[in-house]
Design an enzyme around this catalytic site. Structure first.
Site, PDB file in Angstrom:
ATOM      1  N   TYR A  10       1.092  -1.060   0.214  1.00  0.00           N
ATOM      2  CA  TYR A  10      -0.012  -0.155  -0.242  1.00  0.00           C
ATOM      3  C   TYR A  10       0.934   1.200  -0.055  1.00  0.00           C
ATOM      4  O   TYR A  10       1.414   1.568   0.976  1.00  0.00           O
ATOM      5  CB  TYR A  10      -0.841  -0.057   1.161  1.00  0.00           C
ATOM      6  CG  TYR A  10      -1.935  -1.122   1.307  1.00  0.00           C
ATOM      7  CD1 TYR A  10      -2.099  -1.902   0.177  1.00  0.00           C
ATOM      8  CD2 TYR A  10      -2.532  -1.460   2.487  1.00  0.00           C
ATOM      9  CE1 TYR A  10      -2.974  -3.018   0.043  1.00  0.00           C
ATOM     10  CE2 TYR A  10      -3.551  -2.697   2.568  1.00  0.00           C
ATOM     11  CZ  TYR A  10      -3.498  -3.188   1.341  1.00  0.00           C
ATOM     12  OH  TYR A  10      -4.870  -4.444   1.457  1.00  0.00           O
ATOM     13  N   PRO A 156     -15.845  -4.365   2.661  1.00  0.00           N
ATOM     14  CA  PRO A 156     -16.911  -4.443   3.120  1.00  0.00           C
ATOM     15  C   PRO A 156     -18.080  -3.877   2.967  1.00  0.00           C
ATOM     16  O   PRO A 156     -19.338  -4.057   3.165  1.00  0.00           O
ATOM     17  CB  PRO A 156     -16.431  -4.424   4.706  1.00  0.00           C
ATOM     18  CG  PRO A 156     -15.539  -3.250   4.652  1.00  0.00           C
ATOM     19  CD  PRO A 156     -14.801  -3.557   3.463  1.00  0.00           C
ATOM     20  N   LEU A 157     -17.936  -2.364   2.452  1.00  0.00           N
ATOM     21  CA  LEU A 157     -18.913  -1.573   1.993  1.00  0.00           C
ATOM     22  C   LEU A 157     -19.884  -1.715   0.754  1.00  0.00           C
ATOM     23  O   LEU A 157     -20.820  -0.947   0.772  1.00  0.00           O
ATOM     24  CB  LEU A 157     -18.318  -0.248   1.978  1.00  0.00           C
ATOM     25  CG  LEU A 157     -17.827   0.482   3.571  1.00  0.00           C
ATOM     26  CD1 LEU A 157     -17.200   1.900   3.455  1.00  0.00           C
ATOM     27  CD2 LEU A 157     -18.695   0.222   4.767  1.00  0.00           C
ATOM     28  N   GLY A 160     -24.140  -3.091  -3.786  1.00  0.00           N
ATOM     29  CA  GLY A 160     -24.945  -3.506  -5.285  1.00  0.00           C
ATOM     30  C   GLY A 160     -26.481  -2.907  -5.194  1.00  0.00           C
ATOM     31  O   GLY A 160     -26.397  -1.667  -4.783  1.00  0.00           O
TER      32      GLY A 160
END
Length: 230
Positions: A10, A156-157, A160
């Site tokens: 990262y 995790p957010l 859809g």
């Protein structure tokens, strides 16, 4: 929040250094998890590298960049298909024996890979893509529940179509006076006792929004509606 998840790639290395700058000396109850084994050549370019000497080098660099004597959770970011799993995980086991890492985890794996890695070291966590809209890792989550392995869902957010107007997530969020992302986190936290979501953030406001999700309690009906609505 007592878990921060990062990786050597990262940046590369930028995130680990920022964590040290912001939080060192670290609180006693804070677990910092980092990863190695997935290299970043440029935007959107990722390549797994699992040679034992490379994994050892990256672990040593993470120790230095984070400013710690032992890494709480060191995760194999990807299994390198060109290197035997026993060699990759075996090197992490050696680092563990040397006291340089405490626990070993995996990322983006299936059940067979977890079991294969488990023959070389104890695996305490897995990190796979999982959220309300993407649940391909459901069998792996159930395996983790049955075997006491932490499940760390990345991205995790994602919600859809559930967040569309009139959808179950939009309706539940309105009823709680919360955002759809908060409900998505609340669903994950209720979904399993081994779940450890790691929502990313780049602003204080977004961070506060994520933290507030821990105070949201879904009703049984809301949980079931979201579970069936993917």
């Amino acid at each position: 929040m007592t878990l921060i998840d990062t990786a050597d790639s990262y940046g590369p290395f930028v995130a680990e250094r920022l964590i040290r700058k912001a939080l060192h000396p670290y609180p006693d109850d804070l677990v910092i998890a980092t990863k190695a084994g997935l290299t970043r050549q440029g935007p959107g370019q990722w390549r797994p590298v699992g040679r034992p000497e490379y994994l050892r080098q990256q672990a040593e660099l993470s120790l230095r960049h984070l400013g710690v004597e032992r890494i709480d959770l060191f995760q194999l970011h990807r299994i390198d298909p060109a290197v035997p799993v026993a060699d990759q995980v075996g090197e992490l086991a050696l680092l563990q024996q040397e006291g340089k890492i405490r626990h070993i985890g995996l990322s983006e794996v299936g059940i067979e890979e977890v079991e294969e890695a488990g023959r070389s070291a104890r695996i305490v966590s897995v990190q796979n893509l999982y959220n309300l809209a993407h649940r391909d890792a459901e069998p792996l989550l159930e395996y983790c529940e049955a075997n006491g392995v932490a499940f760390i869902p990345w991205v995790p957010l994602a919600t859809g179509r559930l967040a569309e107007a009139g959808g179950p997530l939009a309706e539940a969020a309105a009823g709680h006076g919360a955002s759809p992302s908060q409900l998505a986190l609340a669903w994950l936290l209720r979904r399993s006792p081994v779940m450890l979501p790691i929502p990313g953030t780049s602003t204080v406001a977004h961070l506060e929004d994520n933290v507030t999700a821990a105070t949201v309690t879904l009703t049984d009906e809301q949980f079931e509606a979201l579970s069936k609505g993917a």
